[in-house]
Design an enzyme around this catalytic site. Structure first.
Site, short mmCIF file in Angstrom:
data_model
loop_
_atom_site.label_atom_id
_atom_site.label_comp_id
_atom_site.label_asym_id
_atom_site.label_seq_id
_atom_site.Cartn_x
_atom_site.Cartn_y
_atom_site.Cartn_z
N HIS A 198 0.84 -1.19 0.00
CA HIS A 198 0.00 0.00 0.00
C HIS A 198 0.88 1.24 0.00
CE1 HIS A 198 -2.02 3.15 2.59
NE2 HIS A 198 -2.83 3.08 1.55
N HIS A 206 1.93 10.92 -1.45
CA HIS A 206 1.04 10.56 -0.33
C HIS A 206 1.08 11.76 0.61
CE1 HIS A 206 -0.40 7.66 3.02
NE2 HIS A 206 -1.42 8.17 2.34
#
Length: 318
Positions: free
Chosen positions: A30, A107
């Protein structure tokens, strides 16, 4: 275990070589590139105006917090590959006010490494491991318009060349993919995939958006009760902390949260089964896939298919 994880697909028993990849248990990463986030880079465009304001006023406070909670991995992509990861969650973006055409991963903030230099490393690794197949899921695409999309896709085609497995490939077994020389399944979360048969559409990701293992497991079990998708899909073990939780727990980090919940998640993974059954799983993705033994746990699940195949053959012979 290290050697078998590095080349675990080619090391699978031969009776599993004809099972589609959509029915195998595959370890995934992830936010795979968050190990190289640039703490001094801009916030991504989709972040809220409130966070932007706080980041301007209290930069010395917000940046360490963002870095601690946005970092989901601590191993390079080559290390993740060698540990057995075969699904990579890749969030691609173009930096604001950047005059170059370079793309980065994101992110909350952007990475040091560019997309191109990272994928060149993937190609190099695949050339040294010709029987390993990876699933690259490109998504988000913040700051990327149609012009950038087309240029990026052209680059991807040149980079991976005959290793790219087209979306309509009828046989996704290891034996068939090896025979065709395919090593890359490239998921591209954009409508532009309709113009490029080499690209796969977005792969469903079961994201609980919860901060405890119990809540994540409840969500994943609920999804399983509804039945698995026909093709690839991901069960996400990753935990998510709301910003209110983060501000109330400034000494914590995503790493601490993940580690403290790992034992419960580990036990759940051990109970799972790949295959074609409605409640079976396919790709299982998590955070900190280096220090936590996700790869070996997930790869081991495939031997349940071997046991089932042996039992079926035994019944037929009776």
């Amino acid at each position: 275990m290290e050697l078998s994880c590095r080349d675990w697909m080619s090391a699978l028993p031969e009776e599993l070589w004809d099972i589609p990849l959509t029915q195998l248990a595959i370890p995934g990463s992830h936010d795979a590139m968050s190990y190289c986030l640039d703490i001094n880079s801009p916030l991504v465009r989709s972040e809220s105006d409130l966070l932007r304001l706080l980041d301007v006023l209290f930069y010395c406070f917000t940046r360490p917090l963002i870095f601690k909670w946005a970092t989901t991995q601590d191993k390079t992509i080559e290390e993740q590959l060698s540990m057995g990861i075969r699904y990579f969650d890749l969030r691609v973006a173009h930096k604001p006010n950047d005059s170059s055409s370079d793309l980065y991963f994101t992110h909350v903030i952007y990475t040091h490494l560019t997309v191109l230099e990272t994928l060149v490393s993937v190609v190099s690794w695949l050339c040294s491991h010709p029987k390993e197949i990876v699933i690259l899921a490109c998504s988000h695409f913040e700051g990327i318009d149609d012009r950038y999309h087309e240029a990026f896709i052209c680059c991807l085609k040149k980079l991976f060349g005959p290793k790219l497995c087209p979306w309509k490939e009828p046989n996704l077994s290891l034996r068939s993919l090896w025979a065709s020389g395919y090593q890359v399944i490239l998921s591209y979360d954009s409508q532009i995939t309709a113009r490029h048969p080499e690209l796969w559409p977005a792969i469903p990701y079961w994201w609980a958006n919860k901060c405890t293992a119990q809540d994540v497991i409840s969500f994943l079990d609920w999804q399983k009760d509804m039945g698995r998708p026909e093709g690839f899909f991901i069960a996400g073990l990753n935990l998510t902390a709301e910003r209110s939780y983060i501000t109330k727990n400034p000494k914590e980090s995503l790493r601490m949260l993940t580690y403290s919940n790992w034992e419960c998640l580990r036990k759940w993974v051990e109970q799972q089964t790949p295959g074609s059954d409605p409640k079976s799983l396919n790709i299982i993705a998590g955070d900190f896939v280096g220090p936590l033994p996700l790869c070996s746990l997930v790869i081991k699940l495939n031997h349940k298919l071997r046991s089932r195949s042996f039992s079926q053959m035994k019944k037929m012979s009776l």
